[in-house]
Design an enzyme around this catalytic site. Structure first.
Site, PDB file in Angstrom:
ATOM      1  N   ARG A  32       0.583  -1.592   0.127  1.00 33.68           N
ATOM      2  CA  ARG A  32      -0.018   0.334  -0.360  1.00 33.68           C
ATOM      3  C   ARG A  32       0.883   1.191   0.439  1.00 33.68           C
ATOM      4  O   ARG A  32       0.660   2.120  -1.086  1.00 33.68           O
ATOM      5  CB  ARG A  32      -0.662   0.033   1.163  1.00 33.68           C
ATOM      6  CG  ARG A  32      -2.021  -0.766   0.822  1.00 33.68           C
ATOM      7  CD  ARG A  32      -2.711  -1.596   1.842  1.00 33.68           C
ATOM      8  NE  ARG A  32      -3.708  -2.113   2.022  1.00 33.68           N
ATOM      9  CZ  ARG A  32      -3.965  -3.861   2.018  1.00 33.68           C
ATOM     10  NH1 ARG A  32      -3.015  -4.478   1.790  1.00 33.68           N
ATOM     11  NH2 ARG A  32      -5.072  -3.988   2.206  1.00 33.68           N
ATOM     12  N   GLY A  77      -1.179 -11.548  -4.608  1.00 32.44           N
ATOM     13  CA  GLY A  77      -3.070 -11.286  -5.086  1.00 32.44           C
ATOM     14  C   GLY A  77      -3.632  -9.700  -4.761  1.00 32.44           C
ATOM     15  O   GLY A  77      -4.444  -9.087  -5.534  1.00 32.44           O
ATOM     16  N   ASP A 135      -3.375 -15.764   7.415  1.00 27.86           N
ATOM     17  CA  ASP A 135      -2.722 -16.096   6.934  1.00 27.86           C
ATOM     18  C   ASP A 135      -2.418 -16.621   8.031  1.00 27.86           C
ATOM     19  O   ASP A 135      -0.908 -17.482   7.566  1.00 27.86           O
ATOM     20  CB  ASP A 135      -1.978 -14.838   6.631  1.00 27.86           C
ATOM     21  CG  ASP A 135      -2.767 -13.725   5.104  1.00 27.86           C
ATOM     22  OD1 ASP A 135      -3.573 -14.517   4.498  1.00 27.86           O
ATOM     23  OD2 ASP A 135      -2.038 -12.923   4.718  1.00 27.86           O
TER      24      ASP A 135
HETATM   25  C1  S3P Z   1      -4.016  -9.046   2.157  1.00 22.46           C
HETATM   26  C2  S3P Z   1      -5.490  -9.502   2.515  1.00 22.46           C
HETATM   27  C3  S3P Z   1      -6.153 -11.245   2.764  1.00 22.46           C
HETATM   28  C4  S3P Z   1      -4.279 -11.334   3.056  1.00 22.46           C
HETATM   29  C5  S3P Z   1      -3.409 -11.504   1.897  1.00 22.46           C
HETATM   30  C6  S3P Z   1      -2.817 -10.126   2.043  1.00 22.46           C
HETATM   31  C7  S3P Z   1      -4.210  -7.890   1.579  1.00 22.46           C
HETATM   32  O1  S3P Z   1      -6.336 -11.640   1.202  1.00 22.46           O
HETATM   33  O2  S3P Z   1      -4.502 -12.878   3.190  1.00 22.46           O
HETATM   34  O3  S3P Z   1      -2.014 -12.105   3.052  1.00 22.46           O
HETATM   35  O4  S3P Z   1      -2.822  -7.203   1.715  1.00 22.46           O
HETATM   36  O5  S3P Z   1      -5.044  -6.831   1.883  1.00 22.46           O
HETATM   37  P1  S3P Z   1      -7.917 -11.802   1.393  1.00 22.46           P
HETATM   38  O6  S3P Z   1      -8.351  -9.579   1.704  1.00 22.46           O
HETATM   39  O7  S3P Z   1      -8.123 -11.662   0.106  1.00 22.46           O
HETATM   40  O8  S3P Z   1      -8.798 -12.625   3.036  1.00 22.46           O
END
Ligand code: S3P
Length: 434
Positions: free
Chosen positions: A26, A93, A312
């Site tokens: 971020r 992700g 996590d």
């Molecule tokens: C994250 C949110 C989580 C987490 C990922 C990091 C983030 O995922 O599992 O490792 O930085 O916003 P989800 O929001 O899909 O649960």
């Protein structure tokens, strides 16, 4: 190349875990959209966060990287340039989903794609609200990467998230920066709020009332210095290692303890863990040092609103449960199936290899703890958190183990294995271990 893993007699000493992954991503993204220079200290130099840097450089943002400091020369809210090539998000992700929110509001087309794991992860969850805002997004088979985005005007929406996901919430809020009118998201349970905190720190109006968050699009964001705290998700491996290995006493310095992330402390304490929080400090993001000592753990139930606060950490919590007395039930955690691997299936398979009594359920796992575990050849499923969790498990097994792909830990913790070895007592050489 695989790595041998050995049981430990005791773990003692101090560690400083790398910077928080979510905050590091971020800091680059919002720094790129701010006016002025964002100086980031404690940045996580893991592969995922480097993917974020690479994507923003491709959109003309100047980012200087030295050791663990990063300076983002902000382009301003409307200063990103059309990328000349595909934006590659690797295994991340967070990069993929948050970036998609930002790209949805840009006056240029772009294409996003990642590795084989990213190409399997659901993107429909972000495409649906972003399209409702007016975005134009084409995904493979509708909801998979690669994603192609075309320019379109956005309008703010009020959106109830079907899952408590900070990635989804953040994608919608980031698109809201470029939308006409306010954007409101309603979460079923609070997920990590680093986006909201950082946006406020940069001057945006973000009002949060429990699970309802409203963003008023700002004229501009102003750059701030960001000191990224250590990642509690990385600290979790040392917490569980210190708890399950006898005669252990570990101090983990400078750990972020944002209340939306401390579910791991609550769950371990409910299991009987001795964890002390010392030197509480921090403003935008609270921070402390954690001291953990070996403890006799007992089973517990982990579910409901606790899940997004420790999502996590569930793989390593499953390891703690295997060493605890009695039954641990993990439920309401179906999100684990769509992480870097299917973490319910992966942890059930890997802990079973060591002789644990663990059963996969529709939304979690049931673990009967207290069995004597033996060393085994563990498989990481190319998932950093599975590799590190099984390395912790191996410390408490009789006999040696191996892990097939230790290199995948570099996604979030490049020095993990060496740091874990540095805590062994008595100090051993490789030949002692063999
Ligand atoms: C994250 C949110 C989580 C987490 C990922 C990091 C983030 O995922 O599992 O490792 O930085 O916003 P989800 O929001 O899909 O649960």
């Amino acid at each position: 190349m695989s790595r041998s893993l050995f049981p430990a007699r005791a773990l003692r000493g101090e560690v400083t875990v790398p910077g928080d992954k979510s905050i590091s991503h971020r800091a680059v993204m919002l720094g790129a959209l701010a006016e002025g220079d964002t100086h980031i200290s404690g940045f996580l130099m893991g592969e995922d966060c480097l993917s974020t840097i690479s994507c923003f450089r491709k959109m003309g943002v100047k980012i200087d990287v030295t050791d663990n400091a990063v300076v983002v020369h902000g382009a301003g809210l409307h200063g990103l340039q059309p990328p000349a090539e595909l934006l590659y998000t690797g295994n991340s992700g967070t990069t993929t989903r948050l970036l998609c929110g930002i790209l949805a509001g840009q006056p240029f087309s772009s294409t996003l794609n990642g590795d084989a794991s990213i190409q399997k992860r659901p993107m429909g969850r972000i495409i649906i609200p972003l399209e409702r805002m007016g975005a134009k997004i084409d995904g493979r088979d509708g909801n998979l990467c690669p994603l192609h985005l075309s320019p379109a005007p956005l309008t703010g929406i009020r959106y109830e998230l079907p899952v408590a996901s900070a990635q989804l919430k953040s994608a919608v809020l980031l698109a809201g920066l470029f939308a006409a009118g306010t954007t409101t998201v309603i979460e079923p349970a609070p997920s990590r709020d680093h986006t909201e905190r950082m946006l406020r720190g940069m001057g945006a109006e973000v009002v949060s009332d429990g699970c309802t968050i409203t963003l008023t699009p700002p004229q501009r964001l102003h750059a701030v210095d960001i000191d990224v705290p250590g990642d509690i998700s990385s600290a979790a491996y040392f917490l569980v290692a210190g708890l399950i290995v006898p005669d252990s006493d570990i101090i983990i310095r400078n750990v972020g303890i944002n209340p939306t992330r401390t579910g791991i402390l609550d769950a371990l304490e409910a299991m009987g863990a001795h964890i002390e929080r010392r030197n509480l400090r921090g403003t935008v993001e609270p921070v402390c040092d954690l001291r953990v000592r070996s403890s006799r753990l007992h089973g517990t139930v982990i579910g409901g609103a606790l899940i997004p606060r420790l999502i996590d950490e569930l793989p390593v919590l499953a390891v703690a449960a295997a060493f605890a007395d009695g039954e641990t039930v993990i439920r309401d955690a179906q999100e684990l199936k769509v992480k870097e691997s299917n973490r319910i299936a992966a942890m059930t398979a890997e802990l079973s290899r060591a002789g644990a009594d663990i059963r996969e359920t529709e939304d979690g796992m049931v673990i009967q703890g207290g069995k004597l575990l033996h060393g085994a050849d563990f498989v990481s499923c190319a998932d950093h958190r599975i590799a590190m969790s099984m390395a912790v498990c191996a410390l408490g097994c009789s006999g040696s183990s191996t892990i097939d792909d230790p290199a995948c830990a570099a996604i979030s913790y490049p020095a993990f294995f060496d740091t874990l070895d540095s805590l062994r007592e008595p100090r051993t050489t490789r030949s002692d271990k063999l």
